[in-house]
Design a protein around this motif. Structure first.
Motif, PDB file in Angstrom:
ATOM      1  N   ILE A 289      30.544  17.244  63.846  1.00  0.00           N
ATOM      2  CA  ILE A 289      31.786  16.930  63.125  1.00  0.00           C
ATOM      3  C   ILE A 289      33.004  17.236  63.990  1.00  0.00           C
ATOM      4  N   ALA A 290      32.983  18.373  64.693  1.00  0.00           N
ATOM      5  CA  ALA A 290      34.112  18.749  65.550  1.00  0.00           C
ATOM      6  C   ALA A 290      34.323  17.721  66.656  1.00  0.00           C
ATOM      7  N   MET A 291      33.246  17.244  67.232  1.00  0.00           N
ATOM      8  CA  MET A 291      33.355  16.241  68.293  1.00  0.00           C
ATOM      9  C   MET A 291      33.934  14.935  67.751  1.00  0.00           C
ATOM     10  N   LEU A 292      33.484  14.527  66.581  1.00  0.00           N
ATOM     11  CA  LEU A 292      33.992  13.298  65.979  1.00  0.00           C
ATOM     12  C   LEU A 292      35.481  13.419  65.650  1.00  0.00           C
ATOM     13  N   ILE A 293      35.891  14.582  65.139  1.00  0.00           N
ATOM     14  CA  ILE A 293      37.307  14.794  64.819  1.00  0.00           C
ATOM     15  C   ILE A 293      38.146  14.719  66.093  1.00  0.00           C
ATOM     16  N   GLY A 294      37.690  15.385  67.149  1.00  0.00           N
ATOM     17  CA  GLY A 294      38.419  15.371  68.415  1.00  0.00           C
ATOM     18  C   GLY A 294      38.577  13.969  68.974  1.00  0.00           C
ATOM     19  N   MET A 295      37.490  13.202  68.997  1.00  0.00           N
ATOM     20  CA  MET A 295      37.549  11.834  69.523  1.00  0.00           C
ATOM     21  C   MET A 295      38.416  10.940  68.650  1.00  0.00           C
ATOM     22  N   THR A 296      38.323  11.101  67.331  1.00  0.00           N
ATOM     23  CA  THR A 296      39.102  10.258  66.418  1.00  0.00           C
ATOM     24  C   THR A 296      40.592  10.484  66.590  1.00  0.00           C
TER      25      THR A 296
ATOM     26  N   LEU B 243       6.887  28.934  63.505  1.00  0.00           N
ATOM     27  CA  LEU B 243       7.973  28.139  62.940  1.00  0.00           C
ATOM     28  C   LEU B 243       7.398  27.231  61.848  1.00  0.00           C
ATOM     29  N   THR B 244       8.060  27.188  60.707  1.00  0.00           N
ATOM     30  CA  THR B 244       7.585  26.343  59.611  1.00  0.00           C
ATOM     31  C   THR B 244       8.061  24.910  59.802  1.00  0.00           C
ATOM     32  N   HIS B 245       7.431  23.999  59.097  1.00  0.00           N
ATOM     33  CA  HIS B 245       7.826  22.599  59.177  1.00  0.00           C
ATOM     34  C   HIS B 245       9.225  22.397  58.604  1.00  0.00           C
ATOM     35  N   ASP B 246       9.603  23.191  57.622  1.00  0.00           N
ATOM     36  CA  ASP B 246      10.958  23.097  57.078  1.00  0.00           C
ATOM     37  C   ASP B 246      11.993  23.481  58.131  1.00  0.00           C
ATOM     38  N   GLN B 247      11.685  24.494  58.924  1.00  0.00           N
ATOM     39  CA  GLN B 247      12.593  24.905  59.997  1.00  0.00           C
ATOM     40  C   GLN B 247      12.703  23.823  61.061  1.00  0.00           C
ATOM     41  N   LEU B 248      11.586  23.168  61.355  1.00  0.00           N
ATOM     42  CA  LEU B 248      11.614  22.085  62.327  1.00  0.00           C
ATOM     43  C   LEU B 248      12.451  20.916  61.824  1.00  0.00           C
ATOM     44  N   LYS B 249      12.295  20.582  60.548  1.00  0.00           N
ATOM     45  CA  LYS B 249      13.085  19.488  59.980  1.00  0.00           C
ATOM     46  C   LYS B 249      14.574  19.811  60.036  1.00  0.00           C
ATOM     47  N   LEU B 250      14.894  21.078  59.769  1.00  0.00           N
ATOM     48  CA  LEU B 250      16.293  21.504  59.832  1.00  0.00           C
ATOM     49  C   LEU B 250      16.830  21.363  61.253  1.00  0.00           C
ATOM     50  N   ALA B 251      16.029  21.741  62.240  1.00  0.00           N
ATOM     51  CA  ALA B 251      16.445  21.643  63.646  1.00  0.00           C
ATOM     52  C   ALA B 251      16.606  20.188  64.072  1.00  0.00           C
ATOM     53  N   PHE B 252      15.672  19.331  63.661  1.00  0.00           N
ATOM     54  CA  PHE B 252      15.765  17.912  64.007  1.00  0.00           C
ATOM     55  C   PHE B 252      17.013  17.283  63.388  1.00  0.00           C
ATOM     56  N   ARG B 253      17.291  17.634  62.150  1.00  0.00           N
ATOM     57  CA  ARG B 253      18.466  17.080  61.478  1.00  0.00           C
ATOM     58  C   ARG B 253      19.755  17.530  62.154  1.00  0.00           C
ATOM     59  N   ALA B 254      19.799  18.814  62.526  1.00  0.00           N
ATOM     60  CA  ALA B 254      20.977  19.333  63.218  1.00  0.00           C
ATOM     61  C   ALA B 254      21.164  18.634  64.562  1.00  0.00           C
TER      62      ALA B 254
ATOM     63  N   LEU C 295      26.734  23.821  56.114  1.00  0.00           N
ATOM     64  CA  LEU C 295      27.589  23.126  57.068  1.00  0.00           C
ATOM     65  C   LEU C 295      27.285  23.518  58.518  1.00  0.00           C
ATOM     66  N   LYS C 296      26.592  24.640  58.721  1.00  0.00           N
ATOM     67  CA  LYS C 296      26.401  25.182  60.072  1.00  0.00           C
ATOM     68  C   LYS C 296      25.780  24.171  61.024  1.00  0.00           C
ATOM     69  N   GLU C 297      24.774  23.457  60.554  1.00  0.00           N
ATOM     70  CA  GLU C 297      24.053  22.551  61.445  1.00  0.00           C
ATOM     71  C   GLU C 297      24.855  21.312  61.812  1.00  0.00           C
TER      72      GLU C 297
ATOM     73  N   LEU D 210      33.406  26.647  61.734  1.00  0.00           N
ATOM     74  CA  LEU D 210      32.537  27.823  61.762  1.00  0.00           C
ATOM     75  C   LEU D 210      32.956  28.844  60.707  1.00  0.00           C
ATOM     76  N   LYS D 211      34.275  28.979  60.487  1.00  0.00           N
ATOM     77  CA  LYS D 211      34.761  29.896  59.449  1.00  0.00           C
ATOM     78  C   LYS D 211      34.374  29.387  58.064  1.00  0.00           C
ATOM     79  N   VAL D 212      34.510  28.064  57.871  1.00  0.00           N
ATOM     80  CA  VAL D 212      34.130  27.468  56.582  1.00  0.00           C
ATOM     81  C   VAL D 212      32.626  27.602  56.366  1.00  0.00           C
ATOM     82  N   ALA D 213      31.856  27.465  57.466  1.00  0.00           N
ATOM     83  CA  ALA D 213      30.398  27.515  57.361  1.00  0.00           C
ATOM     84  C   ALA D 213      29.881  28.888  56.953  1.00  0.00           C
TER      85      ALA D 213
END
Length: 232
Positions: free
Chosen positions: A219-226, A45-56, A212-214, A203-206
């Motif tokens: 975002i879905a959880m925030l929309i539901g709670m809001t 796994l590359t460091h870029d992939q790890l950063k992407l996973a951490f951000r997600a 947007l995938k990550e 998911l369709k937009v992504a």
């Protein structure tokens, strides 16, 4: 509930007792972080992939963290800031901790945070919360290292079947946890429905906006709670 209860609950002695446990969770997170980078090289796994996973992961954690924070504020007003901080740092299941504290108050015949909730009742709430978490910790310590072998045995060495089994288990777990929202109606049901519909749309937009995938789950959880908070 008397002011003496909160003065004891927020005293320096309780802070000193709770702080080491909470600090250990930070140390544990740091050790996991270091171990991840060591293991990444082994599995290519590359460091870029790890950063992407951490951000997600960070974005996805926003939704649950908001819910935990809200319940934590309520717990702080009854059992004190240090104990609420320590319990949610270790367990992180805010509804479970609130339920345990309430059961402790019920055991001595008073309302959690209400009239008659004295130092004795608060100490029972603290003990109930601590004992409630012991089962999980014992199970992890005694059986966690054997679960992977059990999973492999259940999959009969077939990677495809093993993937299906793992996915089905995850769907079952999250379905069970969300079941109480489906039968609760009002706000919880609205949050579940709106969050689910939002997830499908995102998911369709992504598919066209891959960046947007990550962020879709958070975002879905925030929309539901809001939406649930606005309507109810």
């Amino acid at each position: 509930m008397s002011e003496d209860v909160l003065s004891v609950a927020n005293s320096l002695g309780v802070w000193l007792t709770a702080a080491p446990v909470a600090i250990l969770t930070v140390i544990q997170a740091y050790l996991y972080y270091k171990q991840i980078y060591k293991t990444a090289d082994i599995v290519d796994l590359t460091h870029d992939q790890l950063k992407l996973a951490f951000r997600a992961g960070a974005i996805t954690a926003i939704g649950p963290s908001i819910a935990i924070f809200i319940i934590m504020v309520g717990l702080m007003s009854v059992i004190g800031a240090p104990m609420a901080w320590m319990r949610l740092a270790v367990i992180g299941a805010a509804p479970t901790e609130l339920t345990a504290a309430t059961v402790g108050a019920d055991a001595v015949g008073v309302t959690f945070g209400g009239e008659g909730y004295d130092l004795y009742a608060m100490s029972v709430s603290w003990w109930t919360m601590a004992i409630n978490g012991c089962g999980w910790l014992l199970f992890v310590g005694l059986f966690a290292h054997k679960l992977e072998a059990f999973r492999e045995k259940m999959g009969a060495g077939d990677p495809a079947w093993l993937a299906i089994l793992t996915s089905a288990a995850m769907i079952g777990v999250f379905g069970y946890l969300n079941g109480r929202n489906i039968i609760a109606f009002n706000g919880p049901l609205t949050a579940a429905i709106v969050g689910g519909v939002s997830m499908v749309i995102l998911l369709k937009v992504a598919k066209k906006a891959s960046w947007l995938k990550e962020y879709t789950l958070g975002i879905a959880m925030l929309i539901g709670m809001t939406v649930a908070a606005i309507l109810f």
